[in-house]
Design a protein around this motif. Structure first.
Motif, PDB file in Angstrom:
ATOM      1  N   GLU A  88     -11.742  -0.201 -25.567  1.00 16.38           N
ATOM      2  CA  GLU A  88     -12.523   0.164 -24.329  1.00 16.38           C
ATOM      3  C   GLU A  88     -13.072  -1.077 -23.482  1.00 16.38           C
ATOM      4  O   GLU A  88     -13.567  -1.957 -24.291  1.00 16.38           O
ATOM      5  CB  GLU A  88     -13.594   1.334 -24.402  1.00 16.38           C
ATOM      6  N   CYS A  89     -12.757  -1.196 -22.255  1.00 21.83           N
ATOM      7  CA  CYS A  89     -13.442  -2.348 -21.531  1.00 21.83           C
ATOM      8  C   CYS A  89     -14.008  -1.534 -20.135  1.00 21.83           C
ATOM      9  O   CYS A  89     -13.993  -0.408 -20.079  1.00 21.83           O
ATOM     10  CB  CYS A  89     -12.397  -3.461 -21.304  1.00 21.83           C
ATOM     11  N   ALA A  90     -14.465  -2.318 -19.502  1.00 16.91           N
ATOM     12  CA  ALA A  90     -15.035  -1.800 -18.311  1.00 16.91           C
ATOM     13  C   ALA A  90     -14.196  -0.937 -17.165  1.00 16.91           C
ATOM     14  O   ALA A  90     -14.685  -0.237 -16.603  1.00 16.91           O
ATOM     15  CB  ALA A  90     -15.755  -2.950 -17.337  1.00 16.91           C
ATOM     16  N   ARG A  91     -12.746  -1.436 -17.241  1.00 18.98           N
ATOM     17  CA  ARG A  91     -12.141  -0.746 -16.086  1.00 18.98           C
ATOM     18  C   ARG A  91     -11.375   0.614 -16.871  1.00 18.98           C
ATOM     19  O   ARG A  91     -10.325   1.038 -16.393  1.00 18.98           O
ATOM     20  CB  ARG A  91     -10.891  -1.638 -15.846  1.00 18.98           C
ATOM     21  N   GLY A  92     -11.419   0.565 -18.366  1.00 16.07           N
ATOM     22  CA  GLY A  92     -10.676   1.804 -18.742  1.00 16.07           C
ATOM     23  C   GLY A  92     -10.404   1.340 -20.318  1.00 16.07           C
ATOM     24  O   GLY A  92     -10.917   0.424 -20.798  1.00 16.07           O
ATOM     25  N   VAL A  93      -9.295   1.822 -20.908  1.00 12.08           N
ATOM     26  CA  VAL A  93      -8.714   1.908 -22.031  1.00 12.08           C
ATOM     27  C   VAL A  93      -7.481   0.910 -22.049  1.00 12.08           C
ATOM     28  O   VAL A  93      -6.468   1.402 -21.354  1.00 12.08           O
ATOM     29  CB  VAL A  93      -8.575   3.275 -22.656  1.00 12.08           C
ATOM     30  N   PHE A  94      -7.348   0.260 -23.029  1.00 15.89           N
ATOM     31  CA  PHE A  94      -5.986  -0.590 -23.186  1.00 15.89           C
ATOM     32  C   PHE A  94      -5.846  -0.613 -24.736  1.00 15.89           C
ATOM     33  O   PHE A  94      -6.804  -0.187 -25.683  1.00 15.89           O
ATOM     34  CB  PHE A  94      -5.974  -1.973 -22.708  1.00 15.89           C
ATOM     35  N   TYR A  95      -4.643  -0.958 -25.127  1.00 10.35           N
ATOM     36  CA  TYR A  95      -4.230  -1.028 -26.543  1.00 10.35           C
ATOM     37  C   TYR A  95      -3.885  -2.226 -27.074  1.00 10.35           C
ATOM     38  O   TYR A  95      -3.259  -2.959 -26.451  1.00 10.35           O
ATOM     39  CB  TYR A  95      -3.140  -0.094 -26.847  1.00 10.35           C
TER      40      TYR A  95
END
Length: 692
Positions: A88-95
């Protein structure tokens, strides 16, 4: 905290290394803390700018920070395990994705904050980063692997970049304050150099790109300066020596030799002879490098020097790197000097034992005036009665130790080193910085430029037919290829097979002979004498004819697989033709498999200036790859590059000369640490400490 002497402390005592990791570091030649800290990064990766993956394009390399939501393994096929962490980061979820790293899942507990660096892939509505490096954020120390400018080290199997950064950082924390600045204060101030302890920190873990460059500049200057200091000390030691001999004035023997040459010495030759004779009349041994392009007449200059010794009742020696070249010198000197009553002998590893014993007795008794040979001259049982002149031809093929060993056969004899491979100024300031320089910068009158062509291998049949036409007009030709036999590693056409093919094919009407280094000495002498006298038309050869062969009637040089040769070597081979009155031709055949090969061919076609080609060769191949440079004592600098850093090389040279001029022993109080650094530099094997 400073913990002991970094120059003496073994790396196993660095926190987190231990004996097993120390064994792995030993493969990199890193045994002490100092060697570890002087194992500098080869480049840096800027991971200081944290970027949202949602703002970049697929394929970009990004550094991001995220908080672990979940982590799982899957095994799409045997032998491949994929670890995927939802971040999770400020703009959403990445993998974040790792391959075959099972331990990662144990580290990435939910809620853990992690720096991630890697390649971004976008697809199917989600964002993935294929992880190249990562670092868990603990809050109890600075980041080493992400979120900063990260060093990348020369490494080896078993020692990862993460391990190297961890080891170096630990060593810096323990030992960097143990370093004391050894460069003199006035040098530091005038050159604006970063202090040693700070430079060590900034070269490994820089706070900015500018500080990294400042730190690297300091270490580049340091190694160039220490090397130049060695050369300055070596020159000083030579000046202190007293020759154990003196020479009679030039007399009838020399005048007879010059009269028998059949040509006038060029102005350049006369100038160089004057420089050499002035050195010979001095109280200190001459230590001079003679450069001259192919065919410029260096050998005549060397013979005049040898004759001066003979006229004074002393001995001279001429050493060449190959038996073929040594034989060429021996035959040439025999033809010109034996009629004048000078005894000339030949010594190589191929001389039979009985003949060798007799020769050694005559040399030791002073009965032979001039001895020509290979490295066999350096063997312990070779003793001279009164060696006064030592000439070394094609020095770039000898090691530095050998350059120092031949003069040890006499009491400080005068030394002349010759090379037909012009040395770029940047190299001469390093490899030959302890020598005086003489240059024969003009060719004998009447020499015509050699027309140089490139052809693809498929066109060689046409080239050989051209050579046959030249032979029919009364000329002779060389055909050169790199190997004697087929090699499984190199797909080259061997000289033996090529000779057989040409003698039965395009050159069947010509008298074709084969010459290579594995032939018996008597057979080589016979072939060369037949070719020289015009009883052979075409010589198929390996590179044994690169230097020392002078056949004015030869007008064609065909070089097969020219891409396998260095630029200096190609120029040497081309120099075998164009020595007579007729137009000469050099045909280069090659498959241009690399940019470097194409650049060499282009340079050969563009210029016949050996000094230009030597500089170009240095630019194309780099200092570490120059033919013979390693053997010649070219130091393997950690950071310095003599092409890129030539200005700093000149600066270091000026400072070295100034300091030795001020204090030849470096005994002043301010030079104490510098002297210790120089002694360590010697022990590391970087300098010229084993010469002189």
């Amino acid at each position: 905290m400073f913990d002991g002497d970094p120059y003496l402390t073994q790396v196993k005592y660095v926190r987190m290394i231990g004996p097993r990791r120390a064994g792995q570091l030993a493969r990199l030649g890193l045994y002490t803390v100092h060697e570890l800290l002087y194992h500098f990064p080869r480049e840096y990766v800027d991971r200081s700018r944290l970027i949202s993956p949602f703002e970049r394009h697929s394929g970009d390399i990004v550094t991001v920070v995220g908080r672990v939501i979940s982590c799982q393994h899957n095994q799409p096929r045997k032998g491949l395990t994929v670890t995927k962490a939802a971040m999770e980061c400020a703009r959403g979820v990445f993998y974040a994705v790792w391959f075959n790293q099972l331990h990662i899942k144990k580290l990435l507990k939910p809620g853990t904050r992690v720096y991630i660096s890697g390649k971004l892939n976008k697809g199917f509505g989600h964002f993935e980063v294929q992880v190249q490096d990562y670092e868990i954020i603990t809050g109890d120390g600075e980041s080493l692997h992400a979120g900063r400018i990260v060093p990348v080290y020369p490494s080896t199997g078993g020692v990862t970049q993460r391990m190297m950064r961890t080891f170096v950082h630990a060593a810096l924390e323990q030992w960097h304050q143990g370093y004391r600045e050894f460069l003199p204060r006035r040098v530091m101030d005038e050159e604006g150099l970063m202090a040693l302890p700070e430079a060590l920190k900034q070269v490994h873990f820089p706070d900015s790109h500018a500080l990294a460059e400042q730190a690297r500049r300091r270490f580049i200057f340091e190694e160039l300066f220490l090397f130049q200091l060695q050369l300055a000390l070596l020159r000083r030691n030579i000046v202190r020596m007293q020759k154990g001999h003196s020479y009679e004035p030039v007399s009838e023997l020399t005048r007879k030799y010059i009269a028998g040459l059949g040509f006038m010495l060029t102005a350049a030759q006369r100038r160089v002879v004057g420089e050499i004779m002035a050195d010979m009349d001095g109280p200190h041994p001459m230590n001079r490098l003679l450069q001259g392009d192919v065919g410029s007449g260096k050998t005549v200059v060397a013979v005049l020097m040898l004759l001066r010794a003979v006229e004074s009742g002393l001995q001279g020696a001429l050493m060449a790197p190959t038996e073929v070249l040594a034989e060429q010198h021996y035959l040439s000197l025999t033809r010109s000097l034996v009629p004048l009553g000078v005894r000339v002998a030949f010594l190589s590893g191929g001389v039979p034992a009985k003949e060798r014993r007799a020769l050694l007795e005559q040399i030791a008794a002073g009965e032979i005036s001039i001895i020509v040979g290979t490295q066999a001259l350096l063997q312990k049982d070779v003793e001279f009665k009164k060696l006064a002149v030592a000439v070394i031809d094609e020095q770039h093929r000898f090691g530095v130790r050998q350059r120092g060993n031949l003069p040890q056969k006499g009491v400080h004899p005068d030394l002349l080193i010759m090379t037909a491979t012009p040395i770029p100024r940047t190299l001469s300031m390093t490899v030959y910085g302890d020598l005086d320089m003489s240059v024969i910068d003009a060719l004998p009158p009447g020499r015509q430029p050699v027309r140089t062509y490139y052809v693809a291998p498929e066109e060689l049949s046409r080239v050989f037919k051209f050579a046959a036409r030249q032979v029919a007009e009364g000329r002779q030709a060389y055909v050169v290829c790199p190997l004697v036999e087929e090699s499984e590693k190199l797909d080259l056409q061997a000289a033996v097979d090529l000779h057989r093919q040409l003698a039965a094919g395009e050159l069947h009407e010509c008298r074709v002979a084969l010459l290579h280094g594995r032939m018996k000495r008597s057979d080589k002498e016979l072939v060369m004498e037949q070719f020289r006298s015009g009883n052979l038309d075409v010589l198929v050869s390996t590179t044994v004819i690169e230097v020392g062969v002078d056949v004015p009637n030869a007008s064609v040089m065909v070089i097969v697989d020219a891409d396998r040769f260095g630029l200096a070597q190609l120029h040497q081979l081309r120099g075998r033709v164009g020595r007579g009155d007729s137009q000469a031709h050099c045909i280069l055949s090659a498959r241009l498999r690399s940019r470097e090969a194409a650049e060499r061919i282009k340079a050969m076609k563009a210029s016949q200036d050996g000094f230009y080609l030597a500089e170009r060769d240095l630019q194309i191949r780099g200092p570490g790859d120059m033919a013979g440079v390693r053997q010649s004592g070219m130091p393997e600098f950690r950071l310095a590059n003599i092409i890129r850093d030539r200005d700093l090389l000149g600066t270091a040279r000026r400072w070295a000369k100034a300091l030795i001029g001020d204090d030849p022993e470096l005994r002043a109080g301010e030079y104490h640490l510098l002297r210790l650094a120089l002694e360590r530099y010697n022990k590391e094997g970087s300098g010229y400490h084993h010469i002189g």
